[in-house]
Design an enzyme around this catalytic site. Structure first.
Site, PDB file in Angstrom:
ATOM      1  N   LYS A  24      -0.321   5.149   8.481  1.00 41.94           N
ATOM      2  CA  LYS A  24       0.365   5.513   7.218  1.00 41.94           C
ATOM      3  C   LYS A  24      -0.658   5.703   6.090  1.00 41.94           C
ATOM      4  CE  LYS A  24       1.587   2.043   4.919  1.00 41.94           C
ATOM      5  NZ  LYS A  24       1.008   1.134   3.924  1.00 41.94           N
ATOM      6  N   THR A  76       0.860  -1.192   0.000  1.00 41.36           N
ATOM      7  CA  THR A  76       0.000   0.000   0.000  1.00 41.36           C
ATOM      8  C   THR A  76       0.890   1.233   0.000  1.00 41.36           C
ATOM      9  OG1 THR A  76      -1.683  -1.176   1.286  1.00 41.36           O
ATOM     10  CG2 THR A  76      -1.860   1.218   1.170  1.00 41.36           C
ATOM     11  N   LYS A 106      -7.130   1.884  -3.028  1.00 39.93           N
ATOM     12  CA  LYS A 106      -6.729   1.311  -1.733  1.00 39.93           C
ATOM     13  C   LYS A 106      -6.782   2.372  -0.631  1.00 39.93           C
ATOM     14  CE  LYS A 106      -4.959  -1.479   1.293  1.00 39.93           C
ATOM     15  NZ  LYS A 106      -5.871  -2.379   1.994  1.00 39.93           N
TER      16      LYS A 106
HETATM   17  N1  NDP Z   1      -1.237  -6.606   7.482  1.00 42.33           N
HETATM   18  C1  NDP Z   1      -2.342  -6.379   6.808  1.00 42.33           C
HETATM   19  O1  NDP Z   1      -3.447  -6.760   7.236  1.00 42.33           O
HETATM   20  C2  NDP Z   1      -2.308  -5.684   5.491  1.00 42.33           C
HETATM   21  C3  NDP Z   1      -1.235  -4.926   5.100  1.00 42.33           C
HETATM   22  N2  NDP Z   1      -1.285  -4.268   3.895  1.00 42.33           N
HETATM   23  C4  NDP Z   1      -0.165  -3.484   3.446  1.00 42.33           C
HETATM   24  O2  NDP Z   1       0.811  -4.396   3.012  1.00 42.33           O
HETATM   25  C5  NDP Z   1       2.120  -3.918   3.303  1.00 42.33           C
HETATM   26  C6  NDP Z   1       2.843  -4.899   4.198  1.00 42.33           C
HETATM   27  O3  NDP Z   1       2.085  -5.097   5.358  1.00 42.33           O
HETATM   28  P1  NDP Z   1       2.558  -6.149   6.497  1.00 42.33           P
HETATM   29  O4  NDP Z   1       3.050  -7.387   5.876  1.00 42.33           O
HETATM   30  O5  NDP Z   1       1.455  -6.188   7.463  1.00 42.33           O
HETATM   31  O6  NDP Z   1       3.766  -5.315   7.109  1.00 42.33           O
HETATM   32  P2  NDP Z   1       5.065  -5.770   7.899  1.00 42.33           P
HETATM   33  O7  NDP Z   1       5.472  -4.554   8.654  1.00 42.33           O
HETATM   34  O8  NDP Z   1       4.838  -7.054   8.607  1.00 42.33           O
HETATM   35  O9  NDP Z   1       6.110  -6.076   6.734  1.00 42.33           O
HETATM   36  C7  NDP Z   1       6.745  -5.045   6.054  1.00 42.33           C
HETATM   37  C8  NDP Z   1       7.780  -5.607   5.113  1.00 42.33           C
HETATM   38  O10 NDP Z   1       8.485  -4.528   4.489  1.00 42.33           O
HETATM   39  C9  NDP Z   1       9.885  -4.773   4.629  1.00 42.33           C
HETATM   40  N3  NDP Z   1      10.617  -3.504   4.629  1.00 42.33           N
HETATM   41  C10 NDP Z   1      10.337  -2.386   5.319  1.00 42.33           C
HETATM   42  N4  NDP Z   1      11.234  -1.412   5.027  1.00 42.33           N
HETATM   43  C11 NDP Z   1      12.110  -1.939   4.144  1.00 42.33           C
HETATM   44  C12 NDP Z   1      13.244  -1.435   3.465  1.00 42.33           C
HETATM   45  N5  NDP Z   1      13.658  -0.160   3.624  1.00 42.33           N
HETATM   46  N6  NDP Z   1      13.899  -2.258   2.637  1.00 42.33           N
HETATM   47  C13 NDP Z   1      13.482  -3.534   2.450  1.00 42.33           C
HETATM   48  N7  NDP Z   1      12.414  -4.075   3.049  1.00 42.33           N
HETATM   49  C14 NDP Z   1      11.721  -3.283   3.891  1.00 42.33           C
HETATM   50  C15 NDP Z   1      10.013  -5.523   5.944  1.00 42.33           C
HETATM   51  O11 NDP Z   1      11.254  -6.156   6.033  1.00 42.33           O
HETATM   52  P3  NDP Z   1      11.817  -6.655   7.465  1.00 42.33           P
HETATM   53  O12 NDP Z   1      11.169  -7.984   7.694  1.00 42.33           O
HETATM   54  O13 NDP Z   1      13.273  -6.706   7.277  1.00 42.33           O
HETATM   55  O14 NDP Z   1      11.392  -5.617   8.473  1.00 42.33           O
HETATM   56  C16 NDP Z   1       8.842  -6.487   5.805  1.00 42.33           C
HETATM   57  O15 NDP Z   1       9.156  -7.557   4.947  1.00 42.33           O
HETATM   58  C17 NDP Z   1       1.913  -2.521   3.910  1.00 42.33           C
HETATM   59  O16 NDP Z   1       1.991  -1.563   2.880  1.00 42.33           O
HETATM   60  C18 NDP Z   1       0.506  -2.605   4.479  1.00 42.33           C
HETATM   61  O17 NDP Z   1      -0.087  -1.334   4.575  1.00 42.33           O
HETATM   62  C19 NDP Z   1      -2.345  -4.407   3.033  1.00 42.33           C
HETATM   63  C20 NDP Z   1      -3.404  -5.161   3.378  1.00 42.33           C
HETATM   64  C21 NDP Z   1      -3.505  -5.822   4.651  1.00 42.33           C
HETATM   65  O1  SSN Z   2      -4.609  -2.615   4.417  1.00 36.52           O
HETATM   66  C1  SSN Z   2      -5.121  -3.397   5.209  1.00 36.52           C
HETATM   67  C2  SSN Z   2      -6.462  -3.904   4.993  1.00 36.52           C
HETATM   68  C3  SSN Z   2      -6.966  -4.788   6.070  1.00 36.52           C
HETATM   69  C4  SSN Z   2      -8.301  -5.350   5.680  1.00 36.52           C
HETATM   70  O2  SSN Z   2      -8.774  -5.120   4.563  1.00 36.52           O
HETATM   71  O3  SSN Z   2      -8.865  -6.070   6.533  1.00 36.52           O
END
Ligand code: NDP
Ligand code: SSN
Length: 280
Positions: free
Chosen positions: A228, A85, A160
């Site tokens: 964010k 996102t 989104k």
């Molecule tokens: N969780 C949810 O329910 C949902 C999340 N999203 C979106 O999806 C995305 C990921 O979410 P989520 O998995 O929950 O988040 P996490 O915080 O669990 O994961 C984030 C990921 O980004 C990586 N990362 C962050 N900064 C860097 C960098 N500078 N260089 C390389 N890798 C980096 C992290 O690596 P490392 O492991 O090394 O920290 C990790 O793999 C976000 O944009 C979120 O808004 C969308 C829908 C649902």
């Molecule tokens: O970006 C996060 C979405 C979470 C959800 O749709 O439940």
């Protein structure tokens, strides 16, 4: 999110190559049969289609265009699908860098959280190169229950941000309702049961409400990411001259929750910020 999505691809029989900044998080994928690459560029070199699931716009730029980034491994015939996102300007910048190599770009942020990611029931909000949307149909079907192709790069990010801005405000209002009920001497579980039967019933309230009433916030969608998304949505709204009074107020609440140390908890922990405002 990236782990369950990749696991579903492996289970469906795709040959999957993975990379994560913190290498230990690749272990469950390696155990399931994935190849671990040395860098994002290495993933792109070994793959027809590369998917990225990253925290925020700086991470998306870093992984795509930084040293050892995706762009270094891209070339004509390959495709890059960013399911993070992020904001439309970042998506456009990454798209330009990827397309500069002759490869195709698709933004595909997802609606749906940890549960839908595990169940292969995400909703992809895609935009960019339609040829890549068509080529990625198989993996998208494995990871999701629906996909929308919305047009030019930026449309997926905007969709989104609209959805998550509404979601953040809904959760903020729900948290305030639970707190109000508590101050009135009502049972929070009764509120959850009443809401579930009426016109404002929501799978989100039904899923998160019982744990919230107990002060538990097991992380599915981290609060820092919800804030964010509100911040990015408000910036887009400002550029579009669209005031968002309710969503801006919700953002203030999530900022406060982050300041109180709840950034890594589930976004339902916004309830703690509401509790923190109560007067004695
Ligand atoms: N969780 C949810 O329910 C949902 C999340 N999203 C979106 O999806 C995305 C990921 O979410 P989520 O998995 O929950 O988040 P996490 O915080 O669990 O994961 C984030 C990921 O980004 C990586 N990362 C962050 N900064 C860097 C960098 N500078 N260089 C390389 N890798 C980096 C992290 O690596 P490392 O492991 O090394 O920290 C990790 O793999 C976000 O944009 C979120 O808004 C969308 C829908 C649902
Ligand atoms: O970006 C996060 C979405 C979470 C959800 O749709 O439940």
């Amino acid at each position: 999110m990236g782990v369950p999505m990749a696991l579903n691809l492996i289970k469906a029989g795709y040959k999957v190559v993975v990379w994560n900044r913190s290498a230990d998080k690749c272990e469950p994928l390696k155990a399931a049969g994935a190849t671990v690459a040395a860098s994002p560029a290495d993933v792109a070199r070994q793959s027809d289609i590369t998917f990225a699931m990253l925290s925020d716009p700086p991470a998306a730029v870093q992984v795509a265009t930084g040293p050892g980034g995706i762009v270094e491994g891209m070339s004509a015939g390959k495709g890059y699908v960013d399911v993070s996102t992020i904001d439309p300007a970042t998506a456009a910048a990454v798209a330009a860098a990827v397309r500069g190599t002759g490869a195709l770009y698709l933004e595909a942020p997802v609606s749906g959280s940890k549960g839908p990611a595990e169940q292969g029931a995400l909703i992809f909000l895609t935009a960019g190169d339609q040829a890549l949307y068509d080529a990625a149909a198989g993996p998208l079907d494995v990871m999701g229950k629906a996909s929308f192709f919305l047009g030019e790069v930026g449309a997926g990010a905007n969709m989104k941000l609209v959805v998550n801005a509404v979601m953040g405000a809904m959760m903020g209002a729900f948290a305030e309702g639970l707190s109000l009920a508590d101050r009135m001497g009502l049972q929070q579980q009764d509120v959850i049961d009443v809401v579930a039967l009426g016109a404002i019933a929501s799978p989100m309230f039904a899923l998160k409400g019982p744990a919230m009433a107990k002060g538990n916030y097991p992380t599915a969608f981290p609060l820092k990411h919800q804030q964010k998304d509100l911040r990015l949505a408000l910036a887009e709204a400002d550029a579009a001259a669209q005031p968002l009074a309710v969503i801006a107020a919700a953002n203030d609440l999530y900022v406060r929750a982050r300041q109180q140390g709840h950034g890594d908890a589930d976004f339902s922990a916004v309830l703690e910020a509401v509790k923190g405002q109560q007067q004695q």
